[in-house]
Each structure stands twice: as structure tokens, then as C-alpha cells.
Design a protein around this motif. Sequence first.
Motif, PDB file in Angstrom:
ATOM      1  N   LEU A   3      18.125 -51.054  10.683  1.00 40.39           N
ATOM      2  CA  LEU A   3      17.414 -52.313  10.513  1.00 40.39           C
ATOM      3  C   LEU A   3      16.310 -52.227   9.468  1.00 40.39           C
ATOM      4  O   LEU A   3      15.931 -53.236   8.887  1.00 40.39           O
ATOM      5  N   SER A   4      15.769 -51.033   9.249  1.00 47.20           N
ATOM      6  CA  SER A   4      14.678 -50.874   8.289  1.00 47.20           C
ATOM      7  C   SER A   4      14.793 -49.520   7.602  1.00 47.20           C
ATOM      8  O   SER A   4      15.523 -48.634   8.052  1.00 47.20           O
ATOM      9  N   GLU A   5      14.035 -49.364   6.526  1.00 43.97           N
ATOM     10  CA  GLU A   5      14.021 -48.076   5.830  1.00 43.97           C
ATOM     11  C   GLU A   5      13.422 -46.999   6.709  1.00 43.97           C
ATOM     12  O   GLU A   5      13.870 -45.849   6.691  1.00 43.97           O
ATOM     13  N   THR A   6      12.434 -47.346   7.511  1.00 47.73           N
ATOM     14  CA  THR A   6      11.809 -46.376   8.416  1.00 47.73           C
ATOM     15  C   THR A   6      12.811 -45.857   9.440  1.00 47.73           C
ATOM     16  O   THR A   6      12.879 -44.654   9.694  1.00 47.73           O
ATOM     17  N   GLU A   7      13.599 -46.752  10.015  1.00 49.61           N
ATOM     18  CA  GLU A   7      14.613 -46.335  10.978  1.00 49.61           C
ATOM     19  C   GLU A   7      15.659 -45.451  10.306  1.00 49.61           C
ATOM     20  O   GLU A   7      16.091 -44.441  10.869  1.00 49.61           O
ATOM     21  N   TRP A   8      16.064 -45.824   9.103  1.00 47.02           N
ATOM     22  CA  TRP A   8      17.046 -45.052   8.349  1.00 47.02           C
ATOM     23  C   TRP A   8      16.548 -43.635   8.104  1.00 47.02           C
ATOM     24  O   TRP A   8      17.272 -42.662   8.328  1.00 47.02           O
ATOM     25  N   GLY A  48      19.520 -33.936   9.745  1.00 42.69           N
ATOM     26  CA  GLY A  48      19.128 -32.781   8.941  1.00 42.69           C
ATOM     27  C   GLY A  48      18.792 -33.095   7.503  1.00 42.69           C
ATOM     28  O   GLY A  48      18.800 -32.192   6.659  1.00 42.69           O
ATOM     29  N   TYR A  49      18.504 -34.358   7.199  1.00 43.39           N
ATOM     30  CA  TYR A  49      18.132 -34.746   5.839  1.00 43.39           C
ATOM     31  C   TYR A  49      16.738 -35.361   5.842  1.00 43.39           C
ATOM     32  O   TYR A  49      16.408 -36.155   6.724  1.00 43.39           O
ATOM     33  N   ASN A  50      15.947 -34.987   4.865  1.00 47.61           N
ATOM     34  CA  ASN A  50      14.631 -35.582   4.680  1.00 47.61           C
ATOM     35  C   ASN A  50      14.711 -36.502   3.468  1.00 47.61           C
ATOM     36  O   ASN A  50      15.154 -36.083   2.403  1.00 47.61           O
ATOM     37  N   LEU A  51      14.306 -37.744   3.633  1.00 47.35           N
ATOM     38  CA  LEU A  51      14.329 -38.717   2.545  1.00 47.35           C
ATOM     39  C   LEU A  51      12.898 -39.059   2.153  1.00 47.35           C
ATOM     40  O   LEU A  51      12.078 -39.373   3.012  1.00 47.35           O
ATOM     41  N   ARG A  52      12.629 -38.971   0.861  1.00 46.49           N
ATOM     42  CA  ARG A  52      11.292 -39.271   0.332  1.00 46.49           C
ATOM     43  C   ARG A  52      11.427 -40.231  -0.828  1.00 46.49           C
ATOM     44  O   ARG A  52      12.203 -39.987  -1.749  1.00 46.49           O
TER      45      ARG A  52
END
Length: 65
Positions: A26-31, A39-43
Motif C-alpha cells: 500500500l505504501s513505500e514504507t510497507e514495501w 533480506g533486501y534493504n532498500l534506500r
Amino acid sequence: MYPETKPAEDLTEIRSFLLSERDKSLSETEWRFRMRGYGYNLRRTERGMEIARLPQNAVLGTLEI
């Protein structure tokens, strides 16, 4: 429903997985939270979304969004 248990090293495979999961969120934060569970960090950077493998936080590439 779940990705394969082996770590994906092909960036195109990772990209398609990330984008399919983004459609489910629903949001970028949830994604970002969901991806940490896989196991992935998104920045977010100036060039797009930086993808890193956890726990080493080794950068795999950038996803242009």
C-alpha cells in the motif's frame, strides 16, 4: 507466493521480484519493510532505489523508480 529460498544474484530477477512486491504494498514504507523480511534493504537515493543484501548490506544495484 514466496520467492525461492536460494538467494537471487541476477539483478533482473531481483528487479522483477521487487516490483511485483511493490504492486502488493500500500505504501513505500510497507514495501521497504516487506523487503527487509526477504533480506533486501532498500534506500532511496538521487538515482533511484538502492538495493542491498542483508545482513552484510552489500549493494547489488539501483532500481530506477
